[in-house]
Scaffold this motif. Structure first.
Motif, mmCIF file in Angstrom:
data_model
loop_
_atom_site.group_PDB
_atom_site.id
_atom_site.type_symbol
_atom_site.label_atom_id
_atom_site.label_comp_id
_atom_site.label_asym_id
_atom_site.label_seq_id
_atom_site.Cartn_x
_atom_site.Cartn_y
_atom_site.Cartn_z
ATOM 1 N N SER A 165 28.191 12.002 7.653
ATOM 2 C CA SER A 165 29.521 12.504 8.027
ATOM 3 C C SER A 165 29.383 13.797 8.817
ATOM 4 O O SER A 165 30.197 14.083 9.694
ATOM 5 N N SER A 166 28.368 14.570 8.483
ATOM 6 C CA SER A 166 28.276 15.912 9.064
ATOM 7 C C SER A 166 27.784 15.908 10.506
ATOM 8 O O SER A 166 27.805 16.937 11.154
ATOM 9 N N GLY A 199 29.020 13.519 12.709
ATOM 10 C CA GLY A 199 30.087 12.919 13.518
ATOM 11 C C GLY A 199 30.481 11.566 12.969
ATOM 12 O O GLY A 199 30.151 11.235 11.827
ATOM 13 N N TYR A 200 31.197 10.778 13.763
ATOM 14 C CA TYR A 200 31.523 9.411 13.359
ATOM 15 C C TYR A 200 30.314 8.559 13.660
ATOM 16 O O TYR A 200 29.783 8.593 14.764
ATOM 17 N N LYS A 216 33.671 16.776 10.146
ATOM 18 C CA LYS A 216 32.952 16.341 11.359
ATOM 19 C C LYS A 216 32.761 17.557 12.264
ATOM 20 O O LYS A 216 33.606 18.459 12.266
ATOM 21 N N SER A 249 34.462 15.660 17.549
ATOM 22 C CA SER A 249 33.776 14.373 17.345
ATOM 23 C C SER A 249 34.667 13.203 17.738
ATOM 24 O O SER A 249 35.863 13.191 17.463
ATOM 25 N N ALA A 305 36.281 11.275 4.351
ATOM 26 C CA ALA A 305 36.722 11.962 5.570
ATOM 27 C C ALA A 305 38.204 11.665 5.793
ATOM 28 O O ALA A 305 38.652 10.538 5.599
ATOM 29 N N ASP A 364 34.593 5.922 11.234
ATOM 30 C CA ASP A 364 33.239 5.430 11.396
ATOM 31 C C ASP A 364 33.331 3.948 11.745
ATOM 32 O O ASP A 364 34.357 3.306 11.535
#
Ligand SMILES: Nc1nc2c(c(=O)[nH]1)N[C@H]1C(S)=C(S)[C@@H](COP(=O)(O)OP(=O)(O)OC[C@H]3O[C@@H](n4cnc5c(=O)[nH]c(N)nc54)[C@H](O)[C@@H]3O)O[C@H]1N2
Ligand SMILES: Nc1nc2c(c(=O)[nH]1)N[C@H]1C(S)=C(S)[C@@H](COP(=O)(O)OP(=O)(O)OC[C@H]3O[C@@H](n4cnc5c(=O)[nH]c(N)nc54)[C@H](O)[C@@H]3O)O[C@H]1N2
Ligand SMILES: [Mo]
Length: 758
Positions: free
Chosen positions: A181-182, A184-185, A401, A405, A424, A431
Motif C-alpha cells: 500500500s505504501s 501506491g496502487y 498512498k 498515486s 485504504a 488496487d
C-alpha cells in the motif's frame, strides 16, 4: 560464532527436543499405527522436562503462527542465547501444555542448516539453480530501482504485484500488505484457497462466520465431524471430542476417506464426495417429517423457513441414498439421533467445501443444524471457523498512498482475504485484484500493465497453487520475482531474488486463532540468525532506499521495531474482549476471550436479522436463495484424486526437516485394493499418476482407507523431491467465495486422474 555453532550442534543432537517431538508424534496418532490405535491426542502430553531445571533457562512466550486451527501458545526455553526446547503453554486450556509433532520440531527448524541465510540472486535466471550471495544493500537497491522504474515507465505501480497467503498469520505480518500500500496502487492476489466457499455460505445464512468455542464440545451430546480430520489437523480439539465421547455422546465421522479421526469415533460413514448437500437436506426432511424440528426456535429466529420446508418436498431420501452411498435406513438413523440429542453440533471441515458445489454443501448443513434449533446454543452450532477475535489495529497495514498515486479505475473490484482486507480509504482508484486461486491465469492475462515485479511472501506458490506448469510459464513472463522465505523451496527455484526472513522466535508478534478463543503474545526469544530479517524490517529498508532515491515514493515507516509494532496492534476492543488492561499481561501467558455463545441472543447480521434459509443476498451473487442441492463437477478422468493435509506438515512447511524425513521419508499415492488389483499394482510399486494437466511418478500404498475409485495423496513439499500434487490439480473454482473474500474458492477436491505401473 564457534560457541554458538557448538551449542547449536549439541541441541540438534540432543534428546530433549527429540523427546518432545516424539510426544507430538504420539499425540497425532502416528505412533499408534494409523488407523486403529488408541493413543489419545494430547492427553498425556504435558512436557515437564526437568533437564537442567527450569532456572537454567530464560523463558519466552511464543505462538505458532502457521495457518492451523490450533494456533498453539508456546513457551520457549533459551540458554546462552540459544533456543533449547519449547513446550506448549500450560496456561491455555486449549494448548494444554503440548504441541504437535511439527511444533515440537521448532528448534530443529530454526537452526536448520537448510534455512536461507543471506539475500541471494539467481544470476543464471529463473530455474537455473545458479545463485550468488549479495548484501542486503544490493538486494534492496535492485528491488527499489525496479519499483521506481515501473513507476517511471507506467506512471503508476500497478505493474508491481503481491501474492501472500498463510505462511505466517501473525497480526503484524499484514505489514507486507502495508508495504505494498505504501508504494501506491498495486496488483494484489485476493481471495483465499482455504475456506472461502464456506465463509460465503455461513454469511448468507447467519450474516457472519462465527463458531462456538471448541472447548464446549466436551458437553455436546451428538457430534458430527463432517469432512474434517482433526486427529491430523487440529489435534488439540480431539481431547474435547474424546471427553464428550467418554461422557456418552455419540461422535460420528462423515467422510469419503477412513481418516485418522474416523478411526477414533463411534461410527464412520463413507460418503461419496460432493454428495453431502443432498444428504443434509434428506436428513432435514426426515427430521421435520418426524416432527423433531425446533418449531419455537424456527419461528422466532429464522427467515424463509416455510419456503425451505416446501423445497424439501422435492428432496427424495431414496435419491440421497443413491447419490451419497449411505442407505436410507442409515440416513434416517443419523437424522433422528442428531435431532433427539441436545445439544448437538456439526463441525464442518474446510476439505468439504473445496468442491464446485462446496458452498451449497455448507449451506445445507447449516440448515440442518438450524432446523434442530442447535444454532445459538451452548455446545451446539454449525462450527466452521471465526474471525471474532481478530479486531486488531492492523497498524502496519494501513499506510497512506504516496501523494499523486494513480491506480486501477474500476473501484468496484475491491477484494482481499477476509483475514485482513486492505483498508485504504481512497475511492477514486483502487488496487488491481486478481484471483489468488488462479495465479498463473492472473499473471498471464494481466495486461495494461503486465506484471513486471512479483513479490511472494508467506506463500509457496509453486507447491500450493494450482496448475504448477502454467505457474512456471507465468513466472517466466515477470521481469523480477522476489521471494521472501525461510527456506529454499519450490517457489524460490523460480525467483530472481530471494530474501531470508525470520521465524517467529526472532521477532515480536501477536497471534489469535480462527478456531479457538485464545490470545498469545509472541516474544523475540533469540537474535535473528545469519542475516535474516523480518518481513517488516525488509519493508522499512525498502522504504529508506526508495525515499533516498525519490523522496515521498514510499510511506512505510523507515524505522523498524518489532516490539513497538506489536504493541501498536492492541486496542480497547481487544483489551475488553480478553479481559486485560495491557498487552503486558500476556507476558505471563496466553489469555482467553470472555465466553459468548454465538447467536445466543437470536441476533443475526443478515438483511432480515434472522437465520436465513432464504437468502436474497445469495441470489445477488448468482446462487439459489434456498440451500438447494447442486451436483458436483463431473469426472473428467478415470479416478478421483483427493489431496489431504498431513499430520507431518503444515502445507509445504515442516516436512522438509530431517526429523520429519526420518518418520515420513517419501510420498505415496494411496489406492484401494480393488483398484490396485485391477491395475496390478502392489504396495511399493512405482506408478505414474497422470491427467490432462501433468504427471507424477511415485510409489503406491495399497490401503482400504481410500474408497474404490479414489486415490489419496498428501499435499506436502518434500525437500529434494519433485513430488507436487498441484502438478495434477487444476484451477477450477468452487461455487462461492466472491461475496466475502472477493474471489471464488478452489474446487481442488474435484480432481481426476489415471494411473499406470511404471
Ligand atoms: N492440492 C492441494 N493444494 C492446496 C491445499 C490442498 O488441500 N490440496 N490446501 C490449500 C490450503 S487450505 C491452503 S491454506 C494453502 C496454503 O498455502 P501457503 O500459504 O502457501 O502454505 P504454507 O506452506 O503454509 O506457507 C508458505 C510459505 O510461507 C513461508 N513462511 C513462513 N513464515 C514466514 C514469514 O514469516 N515470512 C515469510 N515471508 N514467509 C514465511 C514458509 O516457509 C512457506 O514456504 O494451500 C492450498 N493448496
Ligand atoms: N497437520 C496439519 N494441520 C493443519 C493443516 C496442515 O496442512 N497440516 N492445514 C491447516 C489448514 S490451512 C486447513 S484449511 C485445515 C484443513 O483441515 P480439514 O478441513 O480437516 O482438512 P482437509 O484435509 O482439507 O479435509 C478434511 C476432510 O475432508 C474430506 N472431504 C473432502 N471432500 C469431501 C466431501 O465431499 N464430503 C465429505 N464429507 N468430506 C470430504 C477429506 O476426505 C478429509 O478427510 O487444517 C489446518 N491444520
Ligand atoms: Mo487452509
Amino acid at each position: 560464532m564457534n560457541y554458538v555453532k557448538e551449542n547449536v550442534d549439541s541441541i540438534l543432537n540432543d534428546g530433549v527436543s527429540r523427546r518432545g517431538f516424539l510426544k507430538g508424534l504420539a499425540a497425532c496418532g502416528a505412533l499408534s499405527m494409523f488407523p486403529g490405535g488408541n493413543l489419545m491426542a494430547n492427553e498425556s502430553l504435558n512436557t515437564k522436562i526437568p533437564y537442567l531445571g527450569q532456572k537454567a533457562y530464560k523463558t519466552f512466550r511464543n505462538a505458532c503462527p502457521r495457518n492451523c486451527y490450533d494456533t498453539c501458545s508456546i513457551k520457549t526455553f533459551v540458554k546462552d542465547g540459544i533456543m533449547q526446547f519449547i513446550e506448549g503453554a500450560t496456561e491455555s486450556t486449549f494448548t494444554n501444555g503440548g504441541c504437535c509433532v511439527k511444533g515440537n520440531s521448532y528448534v530443529r527448524r530454526v537452526y536448520s542448516p537448510k534455512r536461507i541465510k543471506y539475500p541471494m540472486i539467481q544470476v543464471g535466471g529463473k530455474g537455473s539453480g545458479s545463485w550468488k550471495r549479495v548484501s542486503w544493500d544490493e538486494a534492496i537497491s535492485r528491488i527499489g530501482d525496479k519499483l521506481l522504474s515501473i513507476k517511471k515507465e507506467d506512471g503508476h505501480m500497478l505493474g508491481a504485484a503481491l501474492t501472500k497467503y498463510s505462511g505466517n498469520f501473525g497480526i503484524t505480518h499484514y505489514g507486507v500488505e502495508g508495504m505494498f500500500s505504501s508504494i501506491g496502487y498495486t496488483t494484489r492476489f485476493g481471495g483465499t484457497p482455504c475456506w472461502p466457499a464456506g465463509i460465503d455460505a455461513q454469511n448468507f445464512d447467519t450474516g457472519n462466520m462465527w463458531c462456538n468455542d471448541p472447548e464446549e464440545m466436551k458437553d455436546s451430546k451428538y457430534i458430527i465431524l463432517w469432512g474434517v480430520n482433526p486427529a491430523a489437523n487440529s489435534i488439540h480439539t480431539m481431547k474435547y471430542i474424546y471427553e464428550a465421547k467418554r461422557k456418552g455422546a455419540k461422535v460420528i465421522v462423515i467422510d469419503p476417506l477412513f481418516t485418522e479421526t474416523a478411526s477414533k469415533v463411534n461410527e464412520y460413514y463413507q460418503v461419496k464426495a460432493g454428495s453431502d448437500g443432498l444428504l443434509a437436506l434428506a436428513m432435514a426432511k426426515i427430521i421435520i417429517k418426524n416432527n423433531l424440528h425446533d418449531k419455537k426456535w424456527l419461528k422466532k429466529n429464522s427467515h424463509g423457513y416455510k419456503k425451505f420446508e416446501k423445497y424439501l418436498k422435492t428432496i427424495s431420501v431414496k435419491k440421497a441414498a443413491e447419490v451419497s452411498g449411505l442407505s436410507e435406513k442409515l440416513i434416517k438413523e443419523i437424522a433422528i439421533g442428531f435431532a433427539k440429542a441436545d445439544p448437538a453440533t456439526v463441525w464442518i471441515g474446510y476439505g468439504i467445501q473445496r468442491h464446485t458445489n462446496g458452498g451449497s454443501i455448507v449451506r445445507a448443513i447449516d440448515a440442518l443444524v438450524a432446523v434442530t434449533g442447535n444454532v445459538g446454543k451452548y455446545a451446539g452450532g454449525a462450527r466452521y471457523g471465526h474471525l471474532n477475535t481478530w479486531g486488531f489495529n492492523y497498524n502496519a497495514m494501513t499506510n497512506p498512498k504516496p501523494e499523486g498515486s494513480i491506480g486501477y479505475e474500476d473501484s468496484s473490484a475491491v477484494m482481499g482475504d477476509i483475514h485482513g482486507a486492505d483498508s485504504a480509504k481512497e475511492v477514486k482508484y483502487s488496487d488491481r485484484y486478481l484471483n489468488i486461486n488462479k495465479t498463473a491465469e492472473g499473471i498471464l492475462t494481466a495486461a495494461d500493465p503486465k506484471i513486471k515485479l512479483l513479490w511472494v511472501a508467506c506463500k509457496n506458490v509453486l507447491a500450493q497453487d494450482f496448475d504448477r506448469n502454467k505457474i512456471i510459464k507465468a513466472f517466466n513472463t515477470v521481469d523480477m520475482v522476489v521471494v521472501a522465505d525461510q527456506f529454499f523451496n519450490e517457489t524460490t527455484k523460480w525467483a530472481d531474488i530471494v530474501l531470508p526472513v525470520t521465524t517467529q522466535f526472532e521477532e515480536y508478534d501477536v497471534n489469535v486463532s480462527y478456531w479457538h478463543y485464545w490470545l498469545s503474545l509472541n516474544e523475540q526469544a533469540i537474535k535473528p540468525l545469519h542475516e535474516v530479517k523480518s518481513d517488516l524490517e525488509i519493508a522499512s529498508l525498502l522504504s529508506k532506499y526508495m525515499n533516498k532515491k525519490e523522496k515521498g515514493s514510499c510511506t512505510f515507516p523507515q524505522k523498524y521495531d518489532s516490539k513497538k509494532l506489536t504493541i501498536k496492534e492492541f486496542n480497547k476492543g481487544i483489551h475488553d474482549q480478553f479481559g486485560i488492561k495491557s498487552w503486558k499481561e500476556l507476558e505471563n501467558g496466553p489469555v482467553k476471550a470472555k465466553a459468548v455463545v454465538p447467536f445466543a441472543d437470536g441476533k443475526f447480521s443478515t438483511p432480515s436479522g434472522k437465520f436465513e434459509f432464504y437468502s436474497e443476498q445469495a441470489v445477488k451473487y448468482g446462487h439459489t436463495a434456498l440451500p438447494e442441492y447442486l451436483e458436483v463437477r463431473k469426472p473428467y478422468d478415470k479416478y478421483r484424486l483427493t489431496t489431504l493435509h498431513s499430520r507431518y506438515s503444515l502445507h509445504s512447511q515442516f516436512q522438509n526437516l530431517d526429523w520429519m524425513e526420518d518418520i515420513n521419508p517419501e510420498p505415496f499415492v494411496h489406492i484401494n485394493p480393488s483398484d490396485a488389483t485391477y491395475k496390478r499394482i502392489k504396495t511399493g510399486d512405482t506408478v505414474a499418476v497422470f491427467n490432462k494437466q501433468g504427471l507424477l511418478r511415485l510409489k503406491a500404498k495399497v490401503t482400504d482407507n481410500t474408497p474404490v475409485g479414489t486415490f489419496m495423496m498428501y499435499e506436502q513439499w518434500y525437500n529434494n523431491s519433485i513430488y507436487n500434487v498441484n502438478e495434477l490439480v487444476d484451477d477450477t473454482s468452487s461455487d462461492m467465495g466472491s461475496f466475502k473474500t472477493g474471489a471464488p474458492g478452489i474446487a481442488l477436491q474435484d480432481t481426476y486422474v489415471n494411473i499406470r505401473k511404471v
